[in-house]
Scaffold this motif. Structure first.
Motif, PDB file in Angstrom:
ATOM      1  N   GLY A   1       1.169  -0.794  -0.257  1.00  0.00           N
ATOM      2  CA  GLY A   1       0.079   0.136  -0.044  1.00  0.00           C
ATOM      3  C   GLY A   1       0.504   1.026  -0.100  1.00  0.00           C
ATOM      4  N   ASN A   2       2.075   1.374   0.405  1.00  0.00           N
ATOM      5  CA  ASN A   2       3.066   2.573   0.616  1.00  0.00           C
ATOM      6  C   ASN A   2       3.504   3.091  -0.673  1.00  0.00           C
ATOM      7  N   ILE A   3       4.041   1.541  -0.881  1.00  0.00           N
ATOM      8  CA  ILE A   3       4.619   1.403  -2.646  1.00  0.00           C
ATOM      9  C   ILE A   3       3.772   1.754  -4.016  1.00  0.00           C
ATOM     10  N   PHE A   4       2.494   0.645  -4.247  1.00  0.00           N
ATOM     11  CA  PHE A   4       1.828   1.111  -5.005  1.00  0.00           C
ATOM     12  C   PHE A   4      -0.006   1.632  -4.791  1.00  0.00           C
ATOM     13  N   SER A   5      -0.347   2.487  -5.606  1.00  0.00           N
ATOM     14  CA  SER A   5      -1.493   2.997  -5.378  1.00  0.00           C
ATOM     15  C   SER A   5      -3.239   2.144  -5.411  1.00  0.00           C
ATOM     16  N   LEU A   6      -3.470   1.692  -4.377  1.00  0.00           N
ATOM     17  CA  LEU A   6      -4.389   0.929  -4.868  1.00  0.00           C
ATOM     18  C   LEU A   6      -5.634   0.905  -5.107  1.00  0.00           C
ATOM     19  N   GLN A   7      -6.562   0.464  -5.339  1.00  0.00           N
ATOM     20  CA  GLN A   7      -7.230   0.856  -6.563  1.00  0.00           C
ATOM     21  C   GLN A   7      -8.849   0.464  -5.247  1.00  0.00           C
ATOM     22  N   MET A   8      -9.965   1.102  -5.258  1.00  0.00           N
ATOM     23  CA  MET A   8     -11.406   0.930  -4.070  1.00  0.00           C
ATOM     24  C   MET A   8     -11.327  -0.721  -3.900  1.00  0.00           C
ATOM     25  N   SER A   9     -11.330  -1.498  -5.270  1.00  0.00           N
ATOM     26  CA  SER A   9     -11.473  -2.508  -5.320  1.00  0.00           C
ATOM     27  C   SER A   9     -10.580  -3.618  -4.575  1.00  0.00           C
ATOM     28  N   VAL A  10      -9.362  -3.062  -4.584  1.00  0.00           N
ATOM     29  CA  VAL A  10      -8.413  -4.416  -4.187  1.00  0.00           C
ATOM     30  C   VAL A  10      -8.309  -4.033  -2.749  1.00  0.00           C
ATOM     31  N   ARG A  11      -8.734  -2.735  -2.311  1.00  0.00           N
ATOM     32  CA  ARG A  11      -9.012  -2.608  -0.744  1.00  0.00           C
ATOM     33  C   ARG A  11      -9.831  -3.157   0.064  1.00  0.00           C
ATOM     34  N   ILE A  12     -11.396  -3.531  -0.879  1.00  0.00           N
ATOM     35  CA  ILE A  12     -12.014  -4.336  -0.300  1.00  0.00           C
ATOM     36  C   ILE A  12     -11.924  -5.925  -0.264  1.00  0.00           C
ATOM     37  N   THR A  13     -11.536  -6.394  -1.553  1.00  0.00           N
ATOM     38  CA  THR A  13     -10.996  -7.819  -1.442  1.00  0.00           C
ATOM     39  C   THR A  13      -9.517  -7.641  -0.370  1.00  0.00           C
ATOM     40  N   ILE A  14      -8.785  -6.842   0.061  1.00  0.00           N
ATOM     41  CA  ILE A  14      -7.604  -7.200   1.617  1.00  0.00           C
ATOM     42  C   ILE A  14      -8.562  -6.876   2.341  1.00  0.00           C
ATOM     43  N   PHE A  15      -9.863  -5.947   2.490  1.00  0.00           N
ATOM     44  CA  PHE A  15     -10.242  -5.743   3.721  1.00  0.00           C
ATOM     45  C   PHE A  15     -11.304  -6.933   4.013  1.00  0.00           C
ATOM     46  N   ILE A  16     -11.255  -8.109   2.880  1.00  0.00           N
ATOM     47  CA  ILE A  16     -12.583  -8.829   3.454  1.00  0.00           C
ATOM     48  C   ILE A  16     -11.520  -9.906   3.683  1.00  0.00           C
ATOM     49  N   VAL A  17     -10.401 -10.412   3.324  1.00  0.00           N
ATOM     50  CA  VAL A  17      -9.714 -11.317   3.438  1.00  0.00           C
ATOM     51  C   VAL A  17      -9.181 -11.290   5.375  1.00  0.00           C
ATOM     52  N   LEU A  18      -8.639  -9.789   5.114  1.00  0.00           N
ATOM     53  CA  LEU A  18      -8.538  -9.235   7.225  1.00  0.00           C
ATOM     54  C   LEU A  18      -9.332  -9.841   7.807  1.00  0.00           C
ATOM     55  N   ILE A  19     -10.445  -9.899   7.637  1.00  0.00           N
ATOM     56  CA  ILE A  19     -12.104 -10.314   8.630  1.00  0.00           C
ATOM     57  C   ILE A  19     -12.027 -11.679   8.218  1.00  0.00           C
ATOM     58  N   LEU A  20     -11.707 -12.273   7.532  1.00  0.00           N
ATOM     59  CA  LEU A  20     -11.145 -13.466   6.889  1.00  0.00           C
ATOM     60  C   LEU A  20     -10.758 -14.651   8.134  1.00  0.00           C
TER      61      LEU A  20
END
Length: 559
Positions: A241-260
């Motif tokens: 996240g500090n190297i690349f500019s992530l799109q919202m869809s990618v952030r949502i996917t990352i967040f779902i994996v985090l919840i799991l």
């Protein structure tokens, strides 16, 4: 096999186990680290109230005081869980923390959005103090309950609880970046709601259940593995996240994996319950077998025939044991209250080591952005360092508890020896940062962060072992006061003073290694002094660990 005498196959009984209590505590810990995200909402707090940097620093000081002065939470926990006058349970402490958390953050949010008029600075400091003080209630209830539930694996369970608390800052930042990106005011409202709601939903499951099971280590290793996977995932997300500019869809996917990943600890509790149910069913079947009935009848007949002899022997044995207890006056290991603990050298040894270790660690992380700027690091690089600090903090908290448990139980190593090693490591880390060499800030911050985090699991565990677990919450929260005291001395009287003196010729900015070199050499000396004090504690408690703690762990392993 240890069969729980209160075992009941009802749904309520299934949910009231120490494994469910552990999972509930982990989830509460994961939402309790709002103090580590102060930088997110400090900007809007400063601009909305018209504060200067000095005023914001004053609020930050109250934050640190509230987060580290947990004597009240310790006293409350001891009073509501005392065996002879139990008038509640850990849920009372958690409820008190939830009320404080909501009140503090909600009043701050109302002030920022303009519903309440701008208060004097001292009133805002009190809001911050109230919100920060809530963390001591969450932490005390979860950590001390876990120690009661797993007395044979204190280092491991304290490391798990402290480790998830260390990761909570990174978890909440992911929530902010996914849902409240560039909306710090809304994030502040979230902090007033999420931790209290989570606590209210889960606090009834956090119970003291002092039952012993044969496979505790296996299931604790399962929780440890989940913690390591979660930390690795967050570290990868932070770096990417500090190297690349992530799109919202990618952030949502990352967040779902985090919840799991956050939900996965419940699988350990389910597995532990299934194995316990299997053992109980097997035990009951063996008890009801025809051969066993005949054996029990024979044993009962023999016991009746020998009951008189046994009766004659019992009083003598009881008198002998009572005489031994009267003569036995061990220096360590007996239950002590706060006053009794403060009258021992061990308490003040831990206080000094905490001031040196936690104080220098806080001084480092509070000034890491300024250090990076003086050494020519980019904003992206310094932000990455700040974000990764929570990962190094977790590794120290979890690793020190797990590793010290292993060596203490298998080889009989005294746990204060690990404070010696980690404080010596911090001394090396401070010296590396002071050198100002290329990449030294990265390498030094990793060493300091890991060793700093280790103090948070080692000190409470040692306090529970040498002073007893009954008043553990009060004692270790009192010792924790040394952290902000050491941070104040090192940050204001050392780092701040030397930086301002070096910058006097250049205005408010200072560049080059001269800005912090002397400060970090002084902090290296202070942590080395702390290591010497910890070494004195090691020699002071070595016989206690060899004769009692190691023997207790060996008996558990062989039994």
């Amino acid at each position: 096999m240890d069969l729980d005498p209160d075992y009941n196959p009802s749904f309520k009984a299934k949910m009231n186990t120490k494994w469910i209590a552990t999972v509930a505590s982990i989830w509460i810990q994961c939402t309790s680290g709002s103090l580590y995200t102060f930088a997110i909402y400090s900007t809007v707090l400063k601009s909305s109230q018209g504060y200067n940097q000095s005023a914001l620093d004053v609020i930050s000081v109250f934050k640190d005081i509230g987060a580290n002065v947990g004597i009240i939470s310790g006293l409350l926990y001891s009073s509501v869980t005392a065996p002879r006058r139990r008038c509640g349970g850990p849920w009372v402490v958690l409820l008190s923390g939830a009320i404080q958390c909501f009140a503090g953050y909600f009043l701050m949010w109302l002030t920022i959005v303009g519903v309440l008029p701008k208060p004097p600075l001292l009133v805002m400091c009190l809001y911050m103090l109230l919100a920060a003080h809530a963390m001591t209630f969450f932490n005390t209830a979860n950590v001390v309950t876990a120690v009661h539930n797993f007395p044979n694996y204190r280092g491991t369970i304290v490391g798990i609880m402290k480790g998830f608390l260390g990761l909570s800052g990174a978890i909440l930042i992911q929530v902010y970046q996914t849902i409240f990106r560039n909306k710090p005011t809304a994030y502040l409202l979230l902090l007033s709601l999420l931790p209290p709601i989570t606590t209210l939903l889960l606090m009834s499951f956090v119970i003291i259940s002092q039952t012993s099971e044969d496979d505790e280590k296996k299931h604790l290793n399962g929780l440890s593995s989940i913690a390591v996977v979660l930390a690795s995932y967050l570290m990868a997300v932070i770096i990417v996240g500090n190297i690349f500019s992530l799109q919202m869809s990618v952030r949502i996917t990352i967040f779902i994996v985090l919840i799991l990943l956050l939900l996965s600890p419940i699988s350990v509790a389910i597995g532990a319950h299934k194995e316990k149910s299997y053992r109980i069913i097997k035990y009951l079947l063996e008890q009801n077998s025809p051969e066993d009935e005949q054996n029990r009848s024979q044993v009962h007949f023999v016991d009746m025939g020998q009951s008189h002899d046994n009766y004659d022997e019992l009083p003598a044995g009881a008198d002998q044991e009572r005489e031994m207890n009267e003569k036995k006056t061990p220096e360590w290991g007996e239950t002590m209250n706060l006053f009794q603990a403060m009258c021992t050298t061990g308490f003040w040894f831990l206080f000094v080591t905490t001031a040196c270790g936690m104080g220098s660690g806080l001084a480092t992380v509070n000034n890491i952005s300024q250090i990076g700027g003086s050494l020519g690091y980019t904003i992206l690089e310094t932000n990455t360092l700040v974000s990764l600090w929570s990962i190094w903090n977790f590794l120290g908290r979890f690793g020190a508890g797990y590793i010290s448990d292993y060596f203490s139980r298998s080889l009989g190593w005294s746990r204060p020896l690990f404070i010696v090693v980690t404080l010596a490591g911090m001394s090396v880390g401070h010296a590396v940062i002071a050198s100002g060499l290329p990449g030294a800030l990265f390498a030094g911050s990793i060493i300091v962060g890991i060793c700093y985090g280790s103090q948070w699991s080692l000190m409470p565990t040692i306090a529970s072992e040498i002073f007893g677990a009954v008043h553990m919450g009060t004692i270790f929260n009192t010792i924790t006061i040394a952290g902000p005291v050491g941070s104040y001395v090192l940050s204001v009287w050392v780092v701040g003073y030397i930086y301002d003196k070096e910058a006097s010729d250049d205005g408010n900015m200072c560049t080059g290694t001269r800005c912090f070199m002397l400060s970090f050499f002084i902090m290296a000396a202070s942590t080395f002094f702390g290591a010497l004090v910890a070494l004195a504690l090691f020699f002071r408690t070595r016989n206690f660990y060899n004769n009692i703690v190691h023997r207790r762990g060996t008996n558990t392993i062989t039994g």
